[in-house]
Design a protein around this motif. Structure first.
Motif, PDB file in Angstrom:
ATOM      1  N   ARG A  27       0.842  -1.204   0.000  1.00 34.32           N
ATOM      2  CA  ARG A  27       0.000   0.000   0.000  1.00 34.32           C
ATOM      3  C   ARG A  27       0.874   1.250   0.000  1.00 34.32           C
ATOM      4  NH1 ARG A  27      -5.631  -1.172   1.537  1.00 34.32           N
ATOM      5  NH2 ARG A  27      -5.787  -3.318   0.820  1.00 34.32           N
ATOM      6  N   LEU A  28       1.937   1.229   0.787  1.00 37.20           N
ATOM      7  CA  LEU A  28       2.844   2.376   0.828  1.00 37.20           C
ATOM      8  C   LEU A  28       3.541   2.561  -0.514  1.00 37.20           C
ATOM      9  CD1 LEU A  28       4.481   1.906   4.343  1.00 37.20           C
ATOM     10  CD2 LEU A  28       2.668   3.509   3.710  1.00 37.20           C
ATOM     11  N   ASP A  29       3.967   1.452  -1.111  1.00 39.70           N
ATOM     12  CA  ASP A  29       4.627   1.523  -2.415  1.00 39.70           C
ATOM     13  C   ASP A  29       3.701   2.098  -3.478  1.00 39.70           C
ATOM     14  OD1 ASP A  29       6.926   0.464  -1.333  1.00 39.70           O
ATOM     15  OD2 ASP A  29       6.575  -1.574  -2.088  1.00 39.70           O
ATOM     16  N   ASN A  30       2.404   1.932  -3.291  1.00 36.66           N
ATOM     17  CA  ASN A  30       1.417   2.472  -4.230  1.00 36.66           C
ATOM     18  C   ASN A  30       1.005   3.901  -3.881  1.00 36.66           C
ATOM     19  OD1 ASN A  30       1.312   0.179  -5.848  1.00 36.66           O
ATOM     20  ND2 ASN A  30      -0.189  -0.795  -4.532  1.00 36.66           N
ATOM     21  N   GLY A  31       1.714   4.535  -2.966  1.00 41.22           N
ATOM     22  CA  GLY A  31       1.483   5.929  -2.646  1.00 41.22           C
ATOM     23  C   GLY A  31       0.415   6.186  -1.598  1.00 41.22           C
ATOM     24  N   ARG A  32      -0.017   5.171  -0.912  1.00 44.65           N
ATOM     25  CA  ARG A  32      -1.083   5.325   0.078  1.00 44.65           C
ATOM     26  C   ARG A  32      -0.503   5.773   1.421  1.00 44.65           C
ATOM     27  NH1 ARG A  32      -6.274   2.156   0.132  1.00 44.65           N
ATOM     28  NH2 ARG A  32      -7.608   3.620   1.221  1.00 44.65           N
ATOM     29  N   VAL A  33      -1.205   6.644   2.092  1.00 43.96           N
ATOM     30  CA  VAL A  33      -0.872   6.983   3.468  1.00 43.96           C
ATOM     31  C   VAL A  33      -1.660   6.016   4.338  1.00 43.96           C
ATOM     32  CG1 VAL A  33      -1.068   8.717   5.293  1.00 43.96           C
ATOM     33  CG2 VAL A  33      -0.391   9.405   2.984  1.00 43.96           C
ATOM     34  N   VAL A  34      -0.947   5.330   5.229  1.00 36.93           N
ATOM     35  CA  VAL A  34      -1.574   4.343   6.105  1.00 36.93           C
ATOM     36  C   VAL A  34      -1.399   4.811   7.544  1.00 36.93           C
ATOM     37  CG1 VAL A  34      -1.555   1.945   6.898  1.00 36.93           C
ATOM     38  CG2 VAL A  34      -1.107   2.470   4.475  1.00 36.93           C
ATOM     39  N   TRP A  35      -2.521   4.885   8.252  1.00 33.46           N
ATOM     40  CA  TRP A  35      -2.537   5.248   9.667  1.00 33.46           C
ATOM     41  C   TRP A  35      -2.672   3.988  10.500  1.00 33.46           C
ATOM     42  CZ3 TRP A  35      -2.271  10.157  11.843  1.00 33.46           C
ATOM     43  CH2 TRP A  35      -2.303  11.227  10.941  1.00 33.46           C
ATOM     44  N   LEU A  36      -1.863   3.860  11.535  1.00 30.26           N
ATOM     45  CA  LEU A  36      -1.979   2.778  12.509  1.00 30.26           C
ATOM     46  C   LEU A  36      -2.533   3.396  13.787  1.00 30.26           C
ATOM     47  CD1 LEU A  36       1.499   1.106  11.911  1.00 30.26           C
ATOM     48  CD2 LEU A  36      -0.704   0.501  10.876  1.00 30.26           C
ATOM     49  N   VAL A  37      -3.666   2.878  14.240  1.00 32.87           N
ATOM     50  CA  VAL A  37      -4.392   3.490  15.349  1.00 32.87           C
ATOM     51  C   VAL A  37      -4.644   2.453  16.432  1.00 32.87           C
ATOM     52  CG1 VAL A  37      -6.537   4.667  15.997  1.00 32.87           C
ATOM     53  CG2 VAL A  37      -5.534   5.057  13.728  1.00 32.87           C
ATOM     54  N   CYS A  38      -4.401   2.832  17.683  1.00 35.19           N
ATOM     55  CA  CYS A  38      -4.722   1.953  18.805  1.00 35.19           C
ATOM     56  C   CYS A  38      -5.298   2.796  19.933  1.00 35.19           C
ATOM     57  CB  CYS A  38      -3.516   1.125  19.238  1.00 35.19           C
ATOM     58  SG  CYS A  38      -2.257   2.106  20.060  1.00 35.19           S
ATOM     59  N   LEU A  39      -5.274   2.267  21.136  1.00 32.51           N
ATOM     60  CA  LEU A  39      -5.921   2.932  22.265  1.00 32.51           C
ATOM     61  C   LEU A  39      -4.956   3.710  23.153  1.00 32.51           C
ATOM     62  CD1 LEU A  39      -8.241  -0.024  23.327  1.00 32.51           C
ATOM     63  CD2 LEU A  39      -8.683   1.764  21.645  1.00 32.51           C
ATOM     64  N   GLU A  40      -3.664   3.439  23.056  1.00 26.19           N
ATOM     65  CA  GLU A  40      -2.660   4.025  23.955  1.00 26.19           C
ATOM     66  C   GLU A  40      -2.265   5.431  23.499  1.00 26.19           C
ATOM     67  OE1 GLU A  40      -0.474   4.947  26.807  1.00 26.19           O
ATOM     68  OE2 GLU A  40      -1.099   2.857  26.903  1.00 26.19           O
ATOM     69  N   ALA A  41      -2.442   6.402  24.373  1.00 26.14           N
ATOM     70  CA  ALA A  41      -2.104   7.786  24.036  1.00 26.14           C
ATOM     71  C   ALA A  41      -0.599   8.039  24.072  1.00 26.14           C
ATOM     72  CB  ALA A  41      -2.816   8.748  24.981  1.00 26.14           C
ATOM     73  N   ASN A  42       0.123   7.423  25.004  1.00 26.53           N
ATOM     74  CA  ASN A  42       1.562   7.674  25.146  1.00 26.53           C
ATOM     75  C   ASN A  42       2.342   6.768  24.195  1.00 26.53           C
ATOM     76  OD1 ASN A  42       4.258   7.869  25.886  1.00 26.53           O
ATOM     77  ND2 ASN A  42       3.769   8.210  28.037  1.00 26.53           N
ATOM     78  N   GLU A  43       2.881   7.375  23.158  1.00 23.49           N
ATOM     79  CA  GLU A  43       3.593   6.622  22.129  1.00 23.49           C
ATOM     80  C   GLU A  43       4.806   5.852  22.667  1.00 23.49           C
ATOM     81  OE1 GLU A  43       5.941   8.802  19.088  1.00 23.49           O
ATOM     82  OE2 GLU A  43       4.620   7.765  17.693  1.00 23.49           O
ATOM     83  N   ALA A  44       5.404   6.336  23.742  1.00 26.05           N
ATOM     84  CA  ALA A  44       6.583   5.663  24.285  1.00 26.05           C
ATOM     85  C   ALA A  44       6.279   4.223  24.684  1.00 26.05           C
ATOM     86  CB  ALA A  44       7.134   6.427  25.491  1.00 26.05           C
ATOM     87  N   PHE A  45       5.068   3.991  25.177  1.00 26.15           N
ATOM     88  CA  PHE A  45       4.691   2.661  25.659  1.00 26.15           C
ATOM     89  C   PHE A  45       3.604   2.058  24.787  1.00 26.15           C
ATOM     90  CE2 PHE A  45       5.969   5.328  29.265  1.00 26.15           C
ATOM     91  CZ  PHE A  45       7.199   4.726  29.487  1.00 26.15           C
ATOM     92  N   CYS A  46       3.762   2.207  23.495  1.00 31.06           N
ATOM     93  CA  CYS A  46       2.746   1.732  22.564  1.00 31.06           C
ATOM     94  C   CYS A  46       3.369   0.900  21.455  1.00 31.06           C
ATOM     95  CB  CYS A  46       2.002   2.919  21.972  1.00 31.06           C
ATOM     96  SG  CYS A  46       0.693   2.378  20.875  1.00 31.06           S
ATOM     97  N   HIS A  47       2.688  -0.178  21.124  1.00 24.99           N
ATOM     98  CA  HIS A  47       3.175  -1.061  20.065  1.00 24.99           C
ATOM     99  C   HIS A  47       3.127  -0.422  18.687  1.00 24.99           C
ATOM    100  CE1 HIS A  47      -1.138  -1.645  19.551  1.00 24.99           C
ATOM    101  NE2 HIS A  47      -0.886  -2.216  18.392  1.00 24.99           N
ATOM    102  N   ARG A  48       2.279   0.588  18.492  1.00 25.65           N
ATOM    103  CA  ARG A  48       2.106   1.114  17.128  1.00 25.65           C
ATOM    104  C   ARG A  48       3.384   1.748  16.600  1.00 25.65           C
ATOM    105  NH1 ARG A  48      -0.979   4.972  20.132  1.00 25.65           N
ATOM    106  NH2 ARG A  48       0.041   6.991  19.990  1.00 25.65           N
TER     107      ARG A  48
END
Length: 175
Positions: free
Chosen positions: A113-134
């Motif tokens: 999808r990225l190679d085809n020029g798509r912007v992909v958003w990864l969304v989860c429930l954790e607000a603090n990016e430091a402790f987030c799998h995304r």
């Protein structure tokens, strides 16, 4: 969508979507293990295969809850997250999970999808990016080494180097 648009991976949490710059043609993927109505209403699709495995989430949550009750841990939710993140080796275990065949197939699809020029958003429930799998997932999608949480997390002032505070202490003597 313009043909020369470059694909990009972006991340946020569900609550942050309202202020994120999401275009109509962007692909917004939930990467949450469990189903939630509010998540389903916010994303194009949820992909539990890219969420941390249930046993890792259970271990993380158990340690986080224990750390939150431990009087030796500073009384902040982020500090309980930090203790849990380290305590269950979250980074290593999640990255090892992503190396499995199933998640690898999904990662390849995202890369296409990225190679085809798509912007992909990864969304989860954790607000603090430091402790987030995304953030780990986003780095893996683009074949980068994910940052260690300590590179993006600033502990509360009370947790910073205690030696600095001791150096400033004059022992109670007047000048």
């Amino acid at each position: 969508m313009s043909a020369d648009r470059e694909g990009e991976i972006r991340t946020t949490y569900v609550g942050g979507l309202a202020s994120a710059d999401v275009a109509d043609e962007d692909l917004v993927l939930g990467v949450v293990r469990y189903e939630y109505d509010f998540l389903d209403r916010s994303v194009d699709r949820n992909v539990p295969a890219l969420a941390p495995p249930e046993e890792l989430l259970d271990a993380y949550n158990a340690v986080r809850e224990a750390a939150a009750k431990d009087e030796s841990v500073p009384d902040t939710d982020d500090e309980a997250r930090r203790v849990a993140w380290d305590g269950v080796s979250f980074r290593e275990r999640y990255l090892n999970y992503l190396d499995r065949a199933g998640p690898q197939e999904v990662l390849e699809t995202l890369r296409d999808r990225l190679d085809n020029g798509r912007v992909v958003w990864l969304v989860c429930l954790e607000a603090n990016e430091a402790f987030c799998h995304r953030r780990l997932l986003a780095a893996r999608v683009v074949d980068e080494e994910p940052a260690h949480f300590s590179e993006i997390y600033e502990p509360p002032e009370s947790e910073q180097d205690p030696q600095v505070a001791l150096d400033d202490f004059d022992g109670g003597e007047s000048a």
